[in-house]
Design a protein around this motif. Structure first.
Motif, PDB file in Angstrom:
ATOM      1  N   ALA A  46       5.707   6.816   0.370  1.00 50.80           N
ATOM      2  CA  ALA A  46       6.461   5.970   1.519  1.00 50.80           C
ATOM      3  C   ALA A  46       6.314   4.518   1.216  1.00 50.80           C
ATOM      4  CB  ALA A  46       6.097   6.241   2.769  1.00 50.80           C
ATOM      5  N   ALA A  47       5.176   4.282   1.029  1.00 47.11           N
ATOM      6  CA  ALA A  47       4.826   2.643   0.613  1.00 47.11           C
ATOM      7  C   ALA A  47       5.003   2.535  -0.857  1.00 47.11           C
ATOM      8  CB  ALA A  47       3.303   2.418   1.120  1.00 47.11           C
ATOM      9  N   HIS A  64       9.025  -5.453   1.648  1.00 46.60           N
ATOM     10  CA  HIS A  64       7.535  -5.586   1.569  1.00 46.60           C
ATOM     11  C   HIS A  64       7.384  -6.632   2.456  1.00 46.60           C
ATOM     12  CE1 HIS A  64       3.513  -5.293  -0.014  1.00 46.60           C
ATOM     13  NE2 HIS A  64       3.314  -6.534   0.061  1.00 46.60           N
ATOM     14  N   PRO A  65       6.498  -6.289   3.199  1.00 44.28           N
ATOM     15  CA  PRO A  65       5.222  -5.419   3.383  1.00 44.28           C
ATOM     16  C   PRO A  65       5.909  -3.972   4.234  1.00 44.28           C
ATOM     17  CG  PRO A  65       4.718  -7.028   5.035  1.00 44.28           C
ATOM     18  CD  PRO A  65       5.963  -7.510   4.312  1.00 44.28           C
ATOM     19  N   PHE A  66       6.894  -3.982   4.648  1.00 44.85           N
ATOM     20  CA  PHE A  66       7.574  -2.805   5.578  1.00 44.85           C
ATOM     21  C   PHE A  66       7.960  -1.730   4.833  1.00 44.85           C
ATOM     22  CE2 PHE A  66       8.042  -6.832   8.045  1.00 44.85           C
ATOM     23  CZ  PHE A  66       6.857  -6.577   8.851  1.00 44.85           C
ATOM     24  N   PHE A  67       7.986  -0.629   5.368  1.00 47.25           N
ATOM     25  CA  PHE A  67       8.464   0.612   4.865  1.00 47.25           C
ATOM     26  C   PHE A  67       8.492   1.635   5.689  1.00 47.25           C
ATOM     27  CE2 PHE A  67       3.778   0.991   4.454  1.00 47.25           C
ATOM     28  CZ  PHE A  67       3.537   2.590   4.893  1.00 47.25           C
ATOM     29  N   LYS A  68       9.590   2.644   5.489  1.00 43.47           N
ATOM     30  CA  LYS A  68       9.870   3.685   6.284  1.00 43.47           C
ATOM     31  C   LYS A  68       9.153   4.847   5.871  1.00 43.47           C
ATOM     32  CE  LYS A  68      11.842   5.554   9.981  1.00 43.47           C
ATOM     33  NZ  LYS A  68      10.788   6.166  10.614  1.00 43.47           N
ATOM     34  N   GLY A 100       6.025   1.743   8.721  1.00 41.93           N
ATOM     35  CA  GLY A 100       4.705   1.310   7.919  1.00 41.93           C
ATOM     36  C   GLY A 100       4.747  -0.224   7.347  1.00 41.93           C
ATOM     37  N   MET A 101       3.614  -0.710   7.270  1.00 41.39           N
ATOM     38  CA  MET A 101       3.421  -2.064   6.824  1.00 41.39           C
ATOM     39  C   MET A 101       1.926  -2.021   5.984  1.00 41.39           C
ATOM     40  SD  MET A 101       2.630  -5.375   9.257  1.00 41.39           S
ATOM     41  CE  MET A 101       2.738  -6.932   8.507  1.00 41.39           C
ATOM     42  N   VAL A 102       2.091  -2.387   4.871  1.00 39.95           N
ATOM     43  CA  VAL A 102       1.108  -2.601   3.763  1.00 39.95           C
ATOM     44  C   VAL A 102       0.481  -3.793   4.340  1.00 39.95           C
ATOM     45  CG1 VAL A 102       0.684  -3.266   1.524  1.00 39.95           C
ATOM     46  CG2 VAL A 102       2.329  -1.686   1.923  1.00 39.95           C
ATOM     47  N   LEU A 160      -0.868   0.150   7.748  1.00 36.66           N
ATOM     48  CA  LEU A 160      -0.694   0.110   9.300  1.00 36.66           C
ATOM     49  C   LEU A 160       0.673   0.956   9.492  1.00 36.66           C
ATOM     50  CD1 LEU A 160      -1.656  -0.918  12.239  1.00 36.66           C
ATOM     51  CD2 LEU A 160      -0.264  -2.758  11.720  1.00 36.66           C
ATOM     52  N   THR A 161       0.630   1.799  10.572  1.00 37.99           N
ATOM     53  CA  THR A 161       1.916   2.418  10.777  1.00 37.99           C
ATOM     54  C   THR A 161       2.008   2.324  12.367  1.00 37.99           C
ATOM     55  OG1 THR A 161       0.839   4.885  11.306  1.00 37.99           O
ATOM     56  CG2 THR A 161       2.051   4.231   9.057  1.00 37.99           C
ATOM     57  N   PHE A 162       3.125   1.840  12.758  1.00 35.59           N
ATOM     58  CA  PHE A 162       3.442   1.768  14.496  1.00 35.59           C
ATOM     59  C   PHE A 162       4.597   2.269  14.923  1.00 35.59           C
ATOM     60  CE2 PHE A 162       4.410  -1.746  11.702  1.00 35.59           C
ATOM     61  CZ  PHE A 162       5.514  -2.410  12.083  1.00 35.59           C
TER      62      PHE A 162
END
Length: 139
Positions: free
Chosen positions: A60-61, A87-91, A100-102, A70-72
């Motif tokens: 996913a990342a 980047h840094p976000f992903f689904k 998600g966030m790296v 981090l997922t939220f």
């Protein structure tokens, strides 16, 4: 398998005051990494994903090496904007409202505070969510 100790301590030092500063939250080890919950609902989860063990997270990342992430939760109207910004976000491939966030060297911790506060609001009972105005734990 990755364990809670694999999350860099400096990352936990930044996340704890944000997450534990929200009403009635608590921290606990997750199946991998650490998660923060309101009642029995996880609003934040941090882990170091190793592509050999947490393949779904790594896919996913789009990472091929161990990566702290981090997922939220996010309100539906914000998810597309976060993911589209790249980047840094992903689904992740699970949970319609999960983002998600790296967590790399370019983390904007004020933004993380806002995102986690909003994640808390998504899952907290209305009475508790109404008590939260802005990101806690940040000076």
């Amino acid at each position: 398998m990755t364990g809670p100790a694999d999350v860099p301590p400096e990352i936990l030092d930044m996340l704890r005051p944000i997450c534990l500063g929200l009403p009635e939250t608590y921290e606990e080890p997750a199946w991998v990494g650490i998660r923060w919950r309101i009642r029995k609902r996880t609003f934040a989860h941090v882990l170091t994903a190793d592509p050999d063990h947490q393949m779904a997270y790594a896919r996913a990342a789009a990472t091929g090496s161990p990566t702290c992430m981090l997922t939220f939760r996010s309100p539906g109207d914000e998810i597309d904007g976060l993911v589209a910004s790249g980047h840094p976000f992903f689904k992740p491939g699970w949970g319609a409202d999960v983002v998600g966030m790296v967590l790399d060297g370019r983390v904007d911790w004020d933004e993380v505070g806002e995102l986690l506060t909003e994640s808390y609001r998504v899952l907290a009972p209305k009475k508790l969510a109404a008590q939260v105005e802005g990101p806690p734990g940040r000076a």
